[in-house]
Each structure stands twice: as structure tokens, then as C-alpha cells.
Design a protein around this motif. Sequence first.
Motif, PDB file in Angstrom:
ATOM      1  N   ILE A 572       0.856  -1.205   0.000  1.00 53.16           N
ATOM      2  CA  ILE A 572       0.000   0.000   0.000  1.00 53.16           C
ATOM      3  C   ILE A 572       0.887   1.250   0.000  1.00 53.16           C
ATOM      4  O   ILE A 572       0.681   2.183  -0.768  1.00 53.16           O
ATOM      5  N   LEU A 573       1.901   1.241   0.868  1.00 51.24           N
ATOM      6  CA  LEU A 573       2.779   2.420   0.954  1.00 51.24           C
ATOM      7  C   LEU A 573       3.542   2.606  -0.354  1.00 51.24           C
ATOM      8  O   LEU A 573       3.676   3.722  -0.866  1.00 51.24           O
ATOM      9  N   GLY A 574       4.023   1.492  -0.923  1.00 51.73           N
ATOM     10  CA  GLY A 574       4.752   1.560  -2.194  1.00 51.73           C
ATOM     11  C   GLY A 574       3.891   2.148  -3.297  1.00 51.73           C
ATOM     12  O   GLY A 574       4.352   3.006  -4.064  1.00 51.73           O
ATOM     13  N   GLU A 575       2.630   1.722  -3.349  1.00 52.20           N
ATOM     14  CA  GLU A 575       1.704   2.241  -4.386  1.00 52.20           C
ATOM     15  C   GLU A 575       1.590   3.766  -4.305  1.00 52.20           C
ATOM     16  O   GLU A 575       1.346   4.435  -5.289  1.00 52.20           O
ATOM     17  N   HIS A 576       1.745   4.292  -3.086  1.00 54.05           N
ATOM     18  CA  HIS A 576       1.600   5.747  -2.902  1.00 54.05           C
ATOM     19  C   HIS A 576       2.957   6.442  -2.797  1.00 54.05           C
ATOM     20  O   HIS A 576       3.044   7.572  -2.311  1.00 54.05           O
ATOM     21  N   ASN A 577       3.987   5.746  -3.257  1.00 57.59           N
ATOM     22  CA  ASN A 577       5.335   6.320  -3.312  1.00 57.59           C
ATOM     23  C   ASN A 577       5.854   6.762  -1.938  1.00 57.59           C
ATOM     24  O   ASN A 577       6.516   7.796  -1.812  1.00 57.59           O
ATOM     25  N   VAL A 578       5.480   6.021  -0.910  1.00 52.73           N
ATOM     26  CA  VAL A 578       5.966   6.338   0.445  1.00 52.73           C
ATOM     27  C   VAL A 578       7.119   5.384   0.760  1.00 52.73           C
ATOM     28  O   VAL A 578       6.965   4.163   0.676  1.00 52.73           O
ATOM     29  N   ASN A 579       8.253   5.971   1.089  1.00 50.72           N
ATOM     30  CA  ASN A 579       9.476   5.192   1.300  1.00 50.72           C
ATOM     31  C   ASN A 579       9.533   4.634   2.730  1.00 50.72           C
ATOM     32  O   ASN A 579       9.486   5.390   3.698  1.00 50.72           O
ATOM     33  N   VAL A 580       9.636   3.318   2.842  1.00 49.39           N
ATOM     34  CA  VAL A 580       9.734   2.691   4.165  1.00 49.39           C
ATOM     35  C   VAL A 580      11.200   2.639   4.571  1.00 49.39           C
ATOM     36  O   VAL A 580      12.046   2.190   3.804  1.00 49.39           O
ATOM     37  N   SER A 581      11.512   3.136   5.754  1.00 45.84           N
ATOM     38  CA  SER A 581      12.913   3.129   6.187  1.00 45.84           C
ATOM     39  C   SER A 581      13.201   1.970   7.141  1.00 45.84           C
ATOM     40  O   SER A 581      14.276   1.387   7.098  1.00 45.84           O
ATOM     41  N   PHE A 582      12.255   1.642   7.983  1.00 48.02           N
ATOM     42  CA  PHE A 582      12.441   0.569   8.960  1.00 48.02           C
ATOM     43  C   PHE A 582      11.109  -0.124   9.173  1.00 48.02           C
ATOM     44  O   PHE A 582      10.049   0.492   9.021  1.00 48.02           O
ATOM     45  N   MET A 583      11.160  -1.372   9.546  1.00 56.15           N
ATOM     46  CA  MET A 583       9.925  -2.053   9.899  1.00 56.15           C
ATOM     47  C   MET A 583      10.241  -3.070  10.993  1.00 56.15           C
ATOM     48  O   MET A 583      11.309  -3.681  10.985  1.00 56.15           O
ATOM     49  N   SER A 584       9.343  -3.199  11.912  1.00 61.11           N
ATOM     50  CA  SER A 584       9.590  -4.139  12.997  1.00 61.11           C
ATOM     51  C   SER A 584       8.252  -4.660  13.506  1.00 61.11           C
ATOM     52  O   SER A 584       7.265  -3.927  13.542  1.00 61.11           O
ATOM     53  N   VAL A 585       8.221  -5.944  13.859  1.00 65.77           N
ATOM     54  CA  VAL A 585       6.980  -6.520  14.380  1.00 65.77           C
ATOM     55  C   VAL A 585       7.243  -7.059  15.777  1.00 65.77           C
ATOM     56  O   VAL A 585       8.251  -7.728  16.010  1.00 65.77           O
ATOM     57  N   GLY A 586       6.354  -6.723  16.704  1.00 66.16           N
ATOM     58  CA  GLY A 586       6.455  -7.266  18.058  1.00 66.16           C
ATOM     59  C   GLY A 586       5.148  -7.957  18.398  1.00 66.16           C
ATOM     60  O   GLY A 586       4.068  -7.472  18.038  1.00 66.16           O
ATOM     61  N   ARG A 587       5.224  -9.115  19.010  1.00 66.57           N
ATOM     62  CA  ARG A 587       3.963  -9.816  19.290  1.00 66.57           C
ATOM     63  C   ARG A 587       3.989 -10.365  20.713  1.00 66.57           C
ATOM     64  O   ARG A 587       5.074 -10.546  21.290  1.00 66.57           O
ATOM     65  N   THR A 588       2.796 -10.642  21.219  1.00 65.15           N
ATOM     66  CA  THR A 588       2.748 -11.240  22.541  1.00 65.15           C
ATOM     67  C   THR A 588       2.858 -12.761  22.403  1.00 65.15           C
ATOM     68  O   THR A 588       3.790 -13.367  22.901  1.00 65.15           O
ATOM     69  N   TYR A 589       1.922 -13.369  21.632  1.00 62.05           N
ATOM     70  CA  TYR A 589       1.965 -14.814  21.395  1.00 62.05           C
ATOM     71  C   TYR A 589       1.851 -15.069  19.911  1.00 62.05           C
ATOM     72  O   TYR A 589       1.206 -14.295  19.179  1.00 62.05           O
ATOM     73  N   ARG A 590       2.457 -16.147  19.485  1.00 56.01           N
ATOM     74  CA  ARG A 590       2.409 -16.546  18.078  1.00 56.01           C
ATOM     75  C   ARG A 590       0.964 -16.600  17.580  1.00 56.01           C
ATOM     76  O   ARG A 590       0.097 -17.131  18.268  1.00 56.01           O
ATOM     77  N   ARG A 591       0.753 -15.967  16.411  1.00 56.24           N
ATOM     78  CA  ARG A 591      -0.564 -15.979  15.734  1.00 56.24           C
ATOM     79  C   ARG A 591      -1.665 -15.293  16.551  1.00 56.24           C
ATOM     80  O   ARG A 591      -2.834 -15.503  16.312  1.00 56.24           O
ATOM     81  N   LYS A 592      -1.236 -14.523  17.534  1.00 59.82           N
ATOM     82  CA  LYS A 592      -2.254 -13.737  18.249  1.00 59.82           C
ATOM     83  C   LYS A 592      -2.027 -12.253  17.926  1.00 59.82           C
ATOM     84  O   LYS A 592      -1.856 -11.909  16.776  1.00 59.82           O
ATOM     85  N   LYS A 593      -1.998 -11.411  18.955  1.00 59.72           N
ATOM     86  CA  LYS A 593      -1.860  -9.973  18.693  1.00 59.72           C
ATOM     87  C   LYS A 593      -0.401  -9.611  18.369  1.00 59.72           C
ATOM     88  O   LYS A 593       0.515 -10.126  18.999  1.00 59.72           O
TER      89      LYS A 593
END
Length: 626
Positions: A572-593
Motif C-alpha cells: 500500500i505504501l509503495g503504491e503511494h510512493n511512500v518510502n519505508v525506512s524501517f519495519m519491525s513486528v512485536g507480538r505477545t503470542y504466536r498468531r495472536k496480537k
Amino acid sequence: MASSASAKPLFKPPLTSKSTSKSSLVSFVTTAPSVSNTSLKLSRSRSCHSRRSFVFNNVLKTVDPSRSSVLSSEDLESSSLDSKPAILVSEKLGDAGLQLLRGLGRVECAYDLSPEDLCSKISSFDALIVRSGTKVTRQVFEAAKGKLKVVGRAGVGIDNVDLQAATEFGCLVVNAPTANTIAAAEHGIALLAAMARNVAQADASMKAGKWQRSKYVGVSLVGKTLAVMGFGKVGSEVARRAKGLGMNVIAHDPYAPADRARAIGVDLVSFDEAISTADFISLHMPLTPTTNKIFNDDTFGKMKKGVRIINVARGGVIDEDALVRALDSGVVAQAALDVFTEEPPSKDSKLVQHENVTVTPHLGASTKEAQEGVAIEVAEAVLGALNGELSATAVNAPMVAPEVLSELAPYVALAEKLGRLAVQLVAGGSGIKSVKVVYRSARDPDDLDTRLLRAMITKGIIEPISNTYINLVNADFIAKQKGLRISEERIVVDSSREFPVDSIQVQISNVGSKFASAVSETGEISIEGKVKYGQPHLTCVGSFGVDVSLEGNLILCRQIDQPGMIGRVGNILGEHNVNVSFMSVGRTYRRKKAIMAIGVDEEPPKEALGKIGSVPAINEFVFLKL
Ligand SMILES: NC(=O)c1ccc[n+]([C@@H]2O[C@H](COP(=O)([O-])OP(=O)(O)OC[C@H]3O[C@@H](n4cnc5c(N)ncnc54)[C@H](O)[C@@H]3O)[C@@H](O)[C@H]2O)c1
Ligand SMILES: O=C(O)[C@H](O)COP(=O)(O)O
């Protein structure tokens, strides 16, 4: 997307002027990394606790774009004449200091300005340099309309500057506290000796054609007791010299260390003991609300009859009418005065005209050497402040040692960004009353000076929600004024002592959040950051661990932890020419939030944000400006 992935702090030298480097503090520029598609940094964390360039002068500069900001050294070096900082010198200043100032600023010398003239000119100047003759009142700061960033006092006494007003207006005040010490001490000794031997009176008498040897019999100094009131820089130099004249020296100073006095053979005694036992009393304390008229009818009444008084400090520490009474009654045999409550005193001043009084027109600091010295000292401090450096001679801001500054620089950037992020997470963005900052560090709590960090968190929190500009000078004052209570906690952790801080956590309690996942289990908005490779990183949001470099802007999404989420949002961001500099995912439990933190160089258009919000697995998201 951007192309380079390296994160390298650049250490920028201070102003290039030779003499500026002597006392100036280091200024830093750290360039944030830009990250290409191929090197996009992804990280996954479980929970919290298991460019643009940052210029250090951020600490002092004003950020309201309608006001001119403090200039960086780059600005100063590359500026044309007109863009140089404007410096008003309102009293005679030594040439060496003027030359330094002219090297980097546009200097106007305008002596003998009336208070009205000063007020009408001041809004064109970034800095004002004064001696004791210019009253820098609240009206001056008001008239400056936010343009004035620093007042330099070419000397010690700052009783002619309204420090409270300076602080409220975020204007730094610096002085030149060391260069005139010897001159003032020498003048004190000159007055002591001249008074004891009637030098001035005998000189005037001879010039009037008289030869009055018996009238001007003096008193000896050797073996007499001198009480030095105020055992600071000047007081201790006077004491040292008086010892050399064979005097017995005692001193009173509630704040002076006894061992410093002992080292030069001086006993520190109480106020009453000092004034009641001395044959000579020499005044060397600053004029403050406590010392104002501290020598009055009551205190003269406690002195030995025939005492002699020298004042090279400030006229206001003496009640001058009471001194005239004490001279008339003989309690005070003689006085030698360099300073007066009003300067110049009125022509018919009884004190000045008194035959037992020797006077000089505030000449204590007036030697060639001292004037060159204070001019250089103040010019360096003012130029340093205009360059955003914290001055070692700051009067209304914390003094922070250069080595502490250099160590804290990246944490200062982190602190401001955490403040800025935290406030944007508050629903409605206002109503904040209570902020807690938790510093985790391997160092002892005493070994961590957090004043700078606290000021920058305050700046980050307040500036986005008000039109107040904040710097190190006024941060605490503005926070108090806005009813914002900032408490601090330091937790000693088992990590490397090489770095001053392991992590900084900002908690805002008793407010709602526009991003519910930023609320911790204990109910407050909570974010945490660390410095990694010299760069500020966000490492925790609410109870979720993330790892994203704090540059550009940030999107936080709470989602169901499932495959393909990074790709969907990235597309979605790429389609709107928005440059992603960093990305990170943090979760509590696998396949949950999970929380996805995405750093973006540009502000995504509304349409892009709408599309992100409509991804079914995304429960909530927020866009935050850094
Ligand atoms: N006549 C001049 O031209 C001239 C030149 C230089 C300094 N001064 C004045 O001399 C004074 C001292 O200058 P300095 O450079 O030594 O400053 P300083 O700050 O080094 O010393 C002042 C000392 O006064 C002490 N003090 C504060 N309150 C006191 C009190 N109630 N009783 C006793 N001591 C108290 C402080 O603890 C400090 O040690 C200042 O007022 C300064 O403006 C005048
Ligand atoms: O406080 C001082 O430094 C002295 O009083 C000197 O004041 P001046 O700069 O006006 O001579």
C-alpha cells in the motif's frame, strides 16, 4: 526508496575560531541512516523487558519557525553578512572580544542607550552584551519578541539582569566570572591601604595648596583583623593578599568550604563573630534578596567602634543611609566604596561627600588586563551559545560538563523523540498532567545527569500541543506553568556501564490513548527507546517489543499475527510512493496480537492510511510525526 544503509554518527567540530575552541563545548551532528529496499531492517521481538540530522544545538534553539532559530555552526560558517547572528554590545567591551564577535556575528556597539532605546532596538538582535551599567529588565525580554537568545554579562555580577524573566523567555544568560577576579581583589587592597593612610584625602588637600601632616595620620594594617564577607573568588584573593600584609584574616561565607579557607590560613566564622571582632570589613558577596542591605543600623550596631569598611562588591548590600549614620556617630571610622546602590550616585550624595569616605566609580574590574579577559570570556560564551552549545558560564541553565554532553548527545535526541511520540498517542492530545520518565542504566543513579534528558522530553511533549518554544533554559519553568508534573525514576540494570543509559521509558498516566495498544498493563501510555549504533530507536510500545529507528515518521498498527501482513502494508505504501525506512513486528503470542512499527520518510496520503485501516487483520493504527 533511499539507497544507503549505513548508520554513522558524524562528530562535528565546534566553531572554527581559534579562541572559541578554548572553552567551547562540542557540537554534534549525527546523520540518521537511510535504508534501501534490499536492506530493509526487520526485527521481531516478544515483549519489552525480556534526514534528518540531529544538531545538538536543539538543546537551546527555538523551534517556532516564525522566530529565528539559534544558528548552527554550518549556518554561521556559510552565512552571508545579513544572516550572521546580530549582536548588540551596549557597553564598552575590550577589543579582543569585539574582534571575536565580529568574526562570526554582525556586531553593533551602541553605548549609553536609554531603557526605551534598548527596548526599541532589541528585537533585531540574537545576543546582547552588557556590563553593570545596562539594566536588562523584563521589558527588554518582552520587547525582544523571542529573537534574543543570549545575554552575555562581561563581568561577574548579574544583578542587573532579570534572570527570572530571561528564563521565562527561554533566553540564556552567561557571564564572565573569572577574568576580573584579580583586578577586583587588587582594587579592594588598594582601597584598604588608601583608606588606612588617607591617601585620597591627603592628595586632595595638597592639590588645594595645603600641607596637613597631622590631620592625615593613618592606622597600620599589620596585626589588625580583617573580616572578608563572602569568601568566593574575589574574597579569597583579598584574603591571600591581606595575609601578605601581616593581617589576621577571618571570613564569613555560608557556602564556602572550610578546607579552602584553612588552606590560606583563614578561619571561617559566623556573620556576627566576623563583624563584631574585625577592625576592617571587606565585602565580597553577590547582591541577592538575602544580602540586600545586610549591612544596616542593626548590623552596624554590632560592629567594633572605629571599624573600617571596604565595598567592592555591590552597593545594594549596604543600607547607605545607615552607613552615613554610622560614620557620623563614629561607629564606622572610615569607608572605602567602589560600588553604590544607584550608579552613578547623585552628585549631592551624603555618602560620597562624607570626609571619611573614599570613593571610586565602580573601577574594580577596570584594568586593561581584566577588560580584555572578560571581553574574550564573554564573547566565547555568547558565540558558543549562539552555536547551540551549553555554556560553562551559564547562569540560568544547568552547566553540563563537555564530556557529559558528548556522551549524552544521542540520548538527548532519543528523549525529545520519545516525548514527541508519547504526546501524539494521547487521545485529544492534551490534558496531560503527569509524566514519569524511567531511565534504565548500569551506572549508579548519582552518575547520571538527567537534566538535559528531562528538558528534551518536556520539549517533545509540550511543543506539539502548544505554541510555546522550549529549550533547556525554560523547560522546567514551562512544564510547571502548564501544570505538567514530570517525575523521574532510575533503575540500575545489569548491562554495560560504557553507555550512560540503557533505555528511556516515557509513561503518561490518567489519559486515554488513540492507540489502545500503547497502554501498558498498568494503565498508562508507555513507550520506551534505546540508542543503537548512535541512533534513537523505539523499542517498546505498551507491552509490545519493537525495534524501529526513530527517523522520518512512524506508523503503528495492531494486527492479528499472521503471514503476509508486512507485504500488504508495504505494498500500500509503495503504491503511494511512500518510502519505508524501517519495519519491525512485536507480538505477545504466536498468531495472536502483534504490533507492526513502520518508519516512513514521507507522510502517507489519507488514501494510503485509509487503505491500511481497512486491511481486515489490522485492529487499529496510528500515524505519528517525529
Ligand atoms: N567592583 C567591581 O568592579 C567588581 C568586580 C568583580 C566582582 N565584583 C562583585 O564582587 C562580588 C563577588 O564576586 P566573586 O567573583 O568573588 O563571586 P563569587 O561567586 O566567586 O563569590 C561570592 C561569594 O559570596 C558568598 N555569599 C553568598 N551569599 C552570602 C552571604 N549571605 N554572606 C556571605 N557570603 C555570601 C558565596 O558563597 C560566594 O562564595 C560580586 O558581587 C561581584 O559582582 C565587583
Ligand atoms: O560584577 C562585576 O564583574 C564587576 O562589578 C564589574 O562590573 P563592570 O563590568 O561594570 O565594570
